[in-house]
Design a protein around this motif. Structure first.
Motif, short mmCIF file in Angstrom:
data_model
loop_
_atom_site.label_atom_id
_atom_site.label_comp_id
_atom_site.label_asym_id
_atom_site.label_seq_id
_atom_site.Cartn_x
_atom_site.Cartn_y
_atom_site.Cartn_z
N VAL A 113 0.66 -1.31 -0.05
CA VAL A 113 0.12 0.02 -0.01
C VAL A 113 1.02 1.34 0.08
O VAL A 113 0.15 2.41 -0.39
CB VAL A 113 -1.10 0.02 1.26
CG1 VAL A 113 -1.97 -1.09 1.11
CG2 VAL A 113 -0.44 -0.13 2.48
N HIS A 114 2.05 1.21 0.52
CA HIS A 114 3.09 2.16 0.37
C HIS A 114 3.62 2.78 -0.94
O HIS A 114 4.34 3.55 -1.45
CB HIS A 114 4.03 2.01 1.58
CG HIS A 114 3.63 1.90 2.79
ND1 HIS A 114 2.94 2.84 3.60
CD2 HIS A 114 3.60 0.67 3.61
CE1 HIS A 114 2.52 2.29 4.68
NE2 HIS A 114 2.95 0.84 4.74
N TRP A 117 0.51 2.68 -6.15
CA TRP A 117 -1.09 1.73 -5.65
C TRP A 117 -2.22 2.73 -5.84
O TRP A 117 -3.19 2.67 -5.99
CB TRP A 117 -0.64 1.17 -4.42
CG TRP A 117 -1.88 0.43 -3.90
CD1 TRP A 117 -2.60 0.64 -2.94
CD2 TRP A 117 -2.42 -0.85 -4.62
NE1 TRP A 117 -3.55 -0.27 -2.69
CE2 TRP A 117 -3.50 -1.07 -3.74
CE3 TRP A 117 -2.06 -1.45 -5.72
CZ2 TRP A 117 -4.19 -2.35 -4.25
CZ3 TRP A 117 -2.74 -2.59 -6.11
CH2 TRP A 117 -3.84 -2.83 -5.46
N GLN A 118 -2.36 3.78 -4.88
CA GLN A 118 -3.43 4.42 -4.65
C GLN A 118 -3.80 5.18 -6.23
O GLN A 118 -4.93 5.17 -6.48
CB GLN A 118 -3.20 5.65 -3.70
CG GLN A 118 -4.30 6.50 -3.28
CD GLN A 118 -5.47 5.61 -2.65
OE1 GLN A 118 -5.27 4.92 -1.85
NE2 GLN A 118 -6.81 5.46 -3.20
N ARG A 119 -3.07 5.52 -6.92
CA ARG A 119 -3.41 5.83 -8.22
C ARG A 119 -4.19 5.01 -9.19
O ARG A 119 -5.11 5.19 -9.76
CB ARG A 119 -2.13 6.31 -9.02
CG ARG A 119 -1.54 7.82 -8.64
CD ARG A 119 -0.66 8.43 -9.40
NE ARG A 119 0.58 7.63 -9.69
CZ ARG A 119 1.61 7.53 -9.39
NH1 ARG A 119 1.56 8.36 -8.14
NH2 ARG A 119 2.58 6.86 -9.63
N HIS A 120 -3.70 3.76 -8.98
CA HIS A 120 -4.59 2.62 -9.60
C HIS A 120 -5.89 2.27 -8.80
O HIS A 120 -6.69 2.44 -9.74
CB HIS A 120 -3.57 1.41 -9.37
CG HIS A 120 -2.32 1.25 -10.16
ND1 HIS A 120 -2.22 1.76 -11.60
CD2 HIS A 120 -1.30 0.98 -9.54
CE1 HIS A 120 -0.84 1.54 -11.88
NE2 HIS A 120 -0.41 1.15 -10.71
N LEU A 121 -6.06 2.57 -7.74
CA LEU A 121 -7.47 2.41 -7.11
C LEU A 121 -8.20 3.68 -7.46
O LEU A 121 -9.39 3.37 -7.89
CB LEU A 121 -7.21 2.40 -5.33
CG LEU A 121 -6.61 1.22 -5.13
CD1 LEU A 121 -6.61 1.34 -3.46
CD2 LEU A 121 -7.30 -0.10 -5.55
N ASP A 122 -7.59 4.77 -7.52
CA ASP A 122 -8.26 6.08 -7.81
C ASP A 122 -8.78 5.84 -9.56
O ASP A 122 -9.77 6.41 -9.89
CB ASP A 122 -7.34 7.29 -7.86
CG ASP A 122 -7.07 7.68 -6.35
OD1 ASP A 122 -7.93 7.09 -5.53
OD2 ASP A 122 -6.19 8.54 -6.15
N ARG A 152 -10.60 -3.54 0.41
CA ARG A 152 -9.59 -4.71 0.64
C ARG A 152 -10.07 -5.77 1.54
O ARG A 152 -10.78 -5.57 2.27
CB ARG A 152 -8.66 -3.94 1.61
CG ARG A 152 -7.18 -4.68 1.80
CD ARG A 152 -6.23 -4.08 2.48
NE ARG A 152 -4.96 -4.80 2.71
CZ ARG A 152 -4.07 -4.29 3.50
NH1 ARG A 152 -3.88 -3.14 3.87
NH2 ARG A 152 -2.93 -5.19 3.56
#
Length: 171
Positions: free
Chosen positions: A130-131, A135-140, A151
Motif C-alpha cells: 500500500v506504500h 498503488w493509490q493512483r491505480h485504485l483512483d 480490501r
C-alpha cells in the motif's frame, strides 16, 4: 436488471478454501446466476485442489479461464454486474492500466467504465504494498471508472463484498 453475476477471481491466498464457500455459494444463494471467469493461475490452483468441481456445482455455466476459439459460441451471457474477488495486486494494476493479457482481465477491461455496468472489486494486498507510490493512483483510476474497491483481509469473511452488489431482481 439481469440476475447474471460475472464472478471473476485471480490467484490470492484463500482462493482454494474461501472462493467457493464464501463467494460463489453465498452469491448463488442470494439468487445470482454465476458466470465464473478465472485468471489462468487461479484456474490452475483450483484444478489442482479440486475446486473447479465445487464451482461447477453452483453454476450451470462453464467455468472459464481461456478465451474461446473463432466460431465457438459465447459460453456466458453478458452480465451487467461483476464481482472481481479475490483480486491480486497484480491484477488490480493490470486492470487499471488496461492490460488484458488473460480472459478475466479482457472480460473486465471490455466493460470498465461502461454506463449501467456495476463492478465491485475485492483485492488482497501485502501490507507493505500500500506504500508503493502508484498503488493509490491505480485504485483512483478504477474509482473514476465507477469501480467500488474494498480490501479483503485474512480476518474478515469474504462474503462482506456481496453486500456491495445491487439486490438481485427475483423472478
Amino acid at each position: 436488471m439481469s440476475r447474471v453475476l460475472g464472478l471473476v477471481a485471480s490467484s490470492c491466498g484463500g482462493l482454494d478454501t474461501r472462493f467457493a464457500a464464501q463467494l460463489a455459494e453465498p452469491a448463488a444463494d442470494r439468487g445470482w446466476e454465476l458466470a465464473i471467469t478465472l485468471t489462468p493461475t487461479a484456474a490452475r490452483w483450483l484444478e489442482t485442489t479440486g475446486g473447479i468441481g465445487d464451482l461447477e456445482k453452483v453454476t450451470d455455466l462453464p467455468v472459464r479461464s481461456a478465451s474461446r476459439l473463432p466460431g465457438e459460441p459465447r459460453p456466458h451471457p453478458d452480465p451487467t454486474v461483476f464481482l472481481f474477488a479475490p483480486a491480486s495486486a497484480n491484477s488490480v494494476v493490470k486492470l487499471a492500466l488496461g492490460i488484458a493479457d488473460n480472459q478475466a482481465l479482457t472480460l473486465l477491461g471490455d466493460v470498465l467504465g461502461t454506463p449501467g455496468i456495476t463492478i465491485v472489486l475485492g483485492y488482497q494486498i501485502q501490507d507493505t504494498r500500500v506504500h508503493h507510490p502508484a498503488w493509490q493512483r491505480h485504485l483512483d483510476t478504477l474509482a473514476s471508472a465507477g469501480v467500488t474497491t474494498v480490501r479483503l483481509t485474512p480476518e474478515a469473511p469474504w462474503t462482506s463484498v456481496l453486500d456491495l452488489l445491487p439486490a438481485v431482481a427475483r423472478e
